[in-house]
Write a protein that holds these residues in place. Sequence first.
Motif, PDB file in Angstrom:
ATOM      1  N   PHE A   1      76.205 -19.806 -18.411  1.00  0.00           N
ATOM      2  CA  PHE A   1      75.507 -18.644 -17.854  1.00  0.00           C
ATOM      3  C   PHE A   1      76.226 -18.016 -16.659  1.00  0.00           C
ATOM      4  CE2 PHE A   1      71.772 -20.549 -19.979  1.00  0.00           C
ATOM      5  CZ  PHE A   1      71.163 -19.423 -20.498  1.00  0.00           C
ATOM      6  N   ILE A   2      76.723 -18.839 -15.745  1.00  0.00           N
ATOM      7  CA  ILE A   2      77.124 -18.344 -14.421  1.00  0.00           C
ATOM      8  C   ILE A   2      78.443 -17.574 -14.472  1.00  0.00           C
ATOM      9  CG2 ILE A   2      77.699 -19.016 -12.056  1.00  0.00           C
ATOM     10  CD1 ILE A   2      75.790 -21.400 -12.413  1.00  0.00           C
ATOM     11  N   ALA A   3      78.402 -16.359 -13.920  1.00  0.00           N
ATOM     12  CA  ALA A   3      79.602 -15.517 -13.828  1.00  0.00           C
ATOM     13  C   ALA A   3      80.143 -15.530 -12.396  1.00  0.00           C
ATOM     14  CB  ALA A   3      79.294 -14.092 -14.267  1.00  0.00           C
ATOM     15  N   GLN A   4      79.292 -15.145 -11.413  1.00  0.00           N
ATOM     16  CA  GLN A   4      79.727 -15.104 -10.016  1.00  0.00           C
ATOM     17  C   GLN A   4      78.618 -15.628  -9.101  1.00  0.00           C
ATOM     18  OE1 GLN A   4      82.230 -11.539  -8.779  1.00  0.00           O
ATOM     19  NE2 GLN A   4      81.125 -10.609 -10.473  1.00  0.00           N
ATOM     20  N   THR A   5      79.020 -16.215  -7.990  1.00  0.00           N
ATOM     21  CA  THR A   5      78.062 -16.665  -6.972  1.00  0.00           C
ATOM     22  C   THR A   5      78.565 -16.210  -5.604  1.00  0.00           C
ATOM     23  OG1 THR A   5      79.228 -18.765  -6.700  1.00  0.00           O
ATOM     24  CG2 THR A   5      77.377 -18.744  -8.236  1.00  0.00           C
ATOM     25  N   THR A   6      77.641 -15.986  -4.688  1.00  0.00           N
ATOM     26  CA  THR A   6      78.058 -15.570  -3.351  1.00  0.00           C
ATOM     27  C   THR A   6      78.504 -16.777  -2.512  1.00  0.00           C
ATOM     28  OG1 THR A   6      75.748 -15.651  -2.615  1.00  0.00           O
ATOM     29  CG2 THR A   6      76.617 -13.500  -3.297  1.00  0.00           C
TER      30      THR A   6
ATOM     31  N   SER B   1      69.592 -16.711   5.737  1.00  0.00           N
ATOM     32  CA  SER B   1      70.564 -17.016   4.693  1.00  0.00           C
ATOM     33  C   SER B   1      69.930 -16.734   3.326  1.00  0.00           C
ATOM     34  CB  SER B   1      70.983 -18.482   4.760  1.00  0.00           C
ATOM     35  OG  SER B   1      71.692 -18.724   5.949  1.00  0.00           O
ATOM     36  N   VAL B   2      70.517 -15.804   2.614  1.00  0.00           N
ATOM     37  CA  VAL B   2      70.057 -15.503   1.249  1.00  0.00           C
ATOM     38  C   VAL B   2      71.288 -15.473   0.342  1.00  0.00           C
ATOM     39  CG1 VAL B   2      67.904 -14.298   1.766  1.00  0.00           C
ATOM     40  CG2 VAL B   2      70.061 -13.037   1.853  1.00  0.00           C
ATOM     41  N   TYR B   3      71.041 -15.552  -0.969  1.00  0.00           N
ATOM     42  CA  TYR B   3      72.150 -15.784  -1.885  1.00  0.00           C
ATOM     43  C   TYR B   3      72.028 -14.928  -3.145  1.00  0.00           C
ATOM     44  CZ  TYR B   3      72.158 -19.814   1.201  1.00  0.00           C
ATOM     45  OH  TYR B   3      72.147 -20.600   2.318  1.00  0.00           O
ATOM     46  N   GLY B   4      73.151 -14.762  -3.814  1.00  0.00           N
ATOM     47  CA  GLY B   4      73.174 -14.003  -5.059  1.00  0.00           C
ATOM     48  C   GLY B   4      73.963 -14.741  -6.132  1.00  0.00           C
ATOM     49  N   MET B   5      73.520 -14.574  -7.365  1.00  0.00           N
ATOM     50  CA  MET B   5      74.214 -15.209  -8.492  1.00  0.00           C
ATOM     51  C   MET B   5      74.086 -14.299  -9.707  1.00  0.00           C
ATOM     52  SD  MET B   5      73.963 -19.190  -9.648  1.00  0.00           S
ATOM     53  CE  MET B   5      72.197 -19.305  -9.942  1.00  0.00           C
TER      54      MET B   5
ATOM     55  N   ILE C   1      74.512 -22.686  -2.700  1.00  0.00           N
ATOM     56  CA  ILE C   1      73.506 -22.438  -3.734  1.00  0.00           C
ATOM     57  C   ILE C   1      73.187 -23.730  -4.494  1.00  0.00           C
ATOM     58  CG2 ILE C   1      73.131 -21.299  -5.976  1.00  0.00           C
ATOM     59  CD1 ILE C   1      74.662 -18.859  -4.816  1.00  0.00           C
ATOM     60  N   LYS C   2      74.237 -24.452  -4.866  1.00  0.00           N
ATOM     61  CA  LYS C   2      74.041 -25.705  -5.605  1.00  0.00           C
ATOM     62  C   LYS C   2      73.229 -26.707  -4.778  1.00  0.00           C
ATOM     63  CE  LYS C   2      76.627 -29.126  -8.257  1.00  0.00           C
ATOM     64  NZ  LYS C   2      77.941 -29.546  -8.767  1.00  0.00           N
ATOM     65  N   LYS C   3      73.554 -26.818  -3.492  1.00  0.00           N
ATOM     66  CA  LYS C   3      72.834 -27.732  -2.593  1.00  0.00           C
ATOM     67  C   LYS C   3      71.377 -27.308  -2.453  1.00  0.00           C
ATOM     68  CE  LYS C   3      73.569 -29.889   1.971  1.00  0.00           C
ATOM     69  NZ  LYS C   3      72.392 -29.565   2.763  1.00  0.00           N
ATOM     70  N   LEU C   4      71.157 -25.998  -2.250  1.00  0.00           N
ATOM     71  CA  LEU C   4      69.798 -25.464  -2.092  1.00  0.00           C
ATOM     72  C   LEU C   4      68.946 -25.741  -3.333  1.00  0.00           C
ATOM     73  CD1 LEU C   4      68.000 -23.619  -0.195  1.00  0.00           C
ATOM     74  CD2 LEU C   4      68.772 -21.701  -1.606  1.00  0.00           C
TER      75      LEU C   4
ATOM     76  N   GLY D   1      74.642  -5.770  -1.959  1.00  0.00           N
ATOM     77  CA  GLY D   1      74.003  -4.822  -1.041  1.00  0.00           C
ATOM     78  C   GLY D   1      72.704  -5.382  -0.487  1.00  0.00           C
ATOM     79  N   GLY D   2      71.876  -5.958  -1.364  1.00  0.00           N
ATOM     80  CA  GLY D   2      70.603  -6.530  -0.939  1.00  0.00           C
ATOM     81  C   GLY D   2      70.770  -7.738  -0.045  1.00  0.00           C
ATOM     82  N   LEU D   3      71.722  -8.576  -0.411  1.00  0.00           N
ATOM     83  CA  LEU D   3      71.984  -9.785   0.355  1.00  0.00           C
ATOM     84  C   LEU D   3      72.405  -9.449   1.790  1.00  0.00           C
ATOM     85  CD1 LEU D   3      73.745 -12.869  -1.001  1.00  0.00           C
ATOM     86  CD2 LEU D   3      74.876 -11.732   0.887  1.00  0.00           C
ATOM     87  N   GLU D   4      73.293  -8.469   1.921  1.00  0.00           N
ATOM     88  CA  GLU D   4      73.766  -8.092   3.254  1.00  0.00           C
ATOM     89  C   GLU D   4      72.661  -7.436   4.078  1.00  0.00           C
ATOM     90  OE1 GLU D   4      77.424  -5.893   3.150  1.00  0.00           O
ATOM     91  OE2 GLU D   4      78.378  -7.361   1.831  1.00  0.00           O
TER      92      GLU D   4
END
Length: 409
Positions: A13-18, A212-216, A23-26, A200-203
């Motif tokens: 599934f995963i293409a890109q992560t910030t 701290s917020v994240y995108g995937m 993210i994996k730890k969270l 854009g949303g994350l920033e």
Amino acid sequence: MKNVFDVLQERGFIAQTTHEEEIKKLLGEKKVTFYIGFDPTADSLHVGHFLQLMVMAHMQQHGHRPIALIGGGTAMVGDPTGKNDMRKMMTKEIIEHNSNCFKTQISKFIDFSDDKAIMVDNSDWLLDLNYVEFLRDVGVHFSVNRMLTAECFKSRMERGLTFLEFNYMLMQSYDFLVLNQKYDCQMQLGGDDQWSNILGGLELVRKRESKSVYGMTFTLLTTSEGKKMGKTEGGAIWLDPQKTSPYEFYQYWRNVSDSDVERCLALLTFLPMEEVKRLGALKDAQINEAKAVLAFEVTKIVHGEEEALKAKEAAEAIFGGKGKSDNIPSFEISSAELEAGIKIVDLLVMAGLTPSKSEARRAVQQGGVSLNENKVNSIDYVVGKDDLVDDQMMLQRGKKNFIRIKINS
């Protein structure tokens, strides 16, 4: 329990992560609230959306809380991503109708009971915004220079990008801010074409809330040649059974190319990966076993086990000489219509085997249409009572598309 990040990664599934490690730890340590947005640009979800719903389901099964965001507000503007021209503007009434259809469909895949998931509509906060306040609170955090480097805008610059569309990224980013403030939403997920909007949303959240917020993002549903899946000559493959019947849906997956079977099994079913790999490794005639499993499993998730069994039996009755023939898709015409005679071109469109008369004419001219297993050679052929066999007819387009014509007296 296995970390859902590992599950999604293993299944492709995963293409890109910030921030991959964070993210994996969270996801491994706490219950995370995340969101995926669905703009209601039609009155049904399609198979591209289905991949996002599968991500949501995996996340929920591992204890995380999905927010399904219906874009009733953003749909008023239209996402320029992946479009050469501006999207057609929709009325509020159409958007509201489409939004209600999406809400009903999403509820089939995600458990919304006991706060296990949330469904919201961004029209609730976007439609009543004060424009000047929005510019001061949100617009101030966006660099136009930087926005213009985003793929979703770059591809539109030559043809002309309207100021209306330019606002889309700000609106989607504002969604993340609102969801973070209201529900402590920490992650935005979406298709890989949404990467720029997610950043854009994350920033914005990080600047406004100092959190701290994240995108995937996830792989788009494409063939091994890189073409988008979920399209046929008749149009998109919809999740609504009224728009794409369970049999047509089943047949679509039954007919994917050999090289796409393993990937589709991994992304679109819940089968264990050992079984996915076993089926994906089958060769030659045996790969048809894997395709039948794929078709059944995906149809079962979308339409339920009963409809999946009916579709399977219909396919077996047509192609394998076994199974219940009463499950073959059928279409009714009146005896009066048949008495008057129906042009083969009209019948193909009426029965839904072609989307238009021009497509029907082309199918006949290319030798791709049969009636009761006899090839139709003329676009002027008129179907009448003489074509009935036991009060019915079997109309076929290509090797895989059949429909039984019944008489409604």
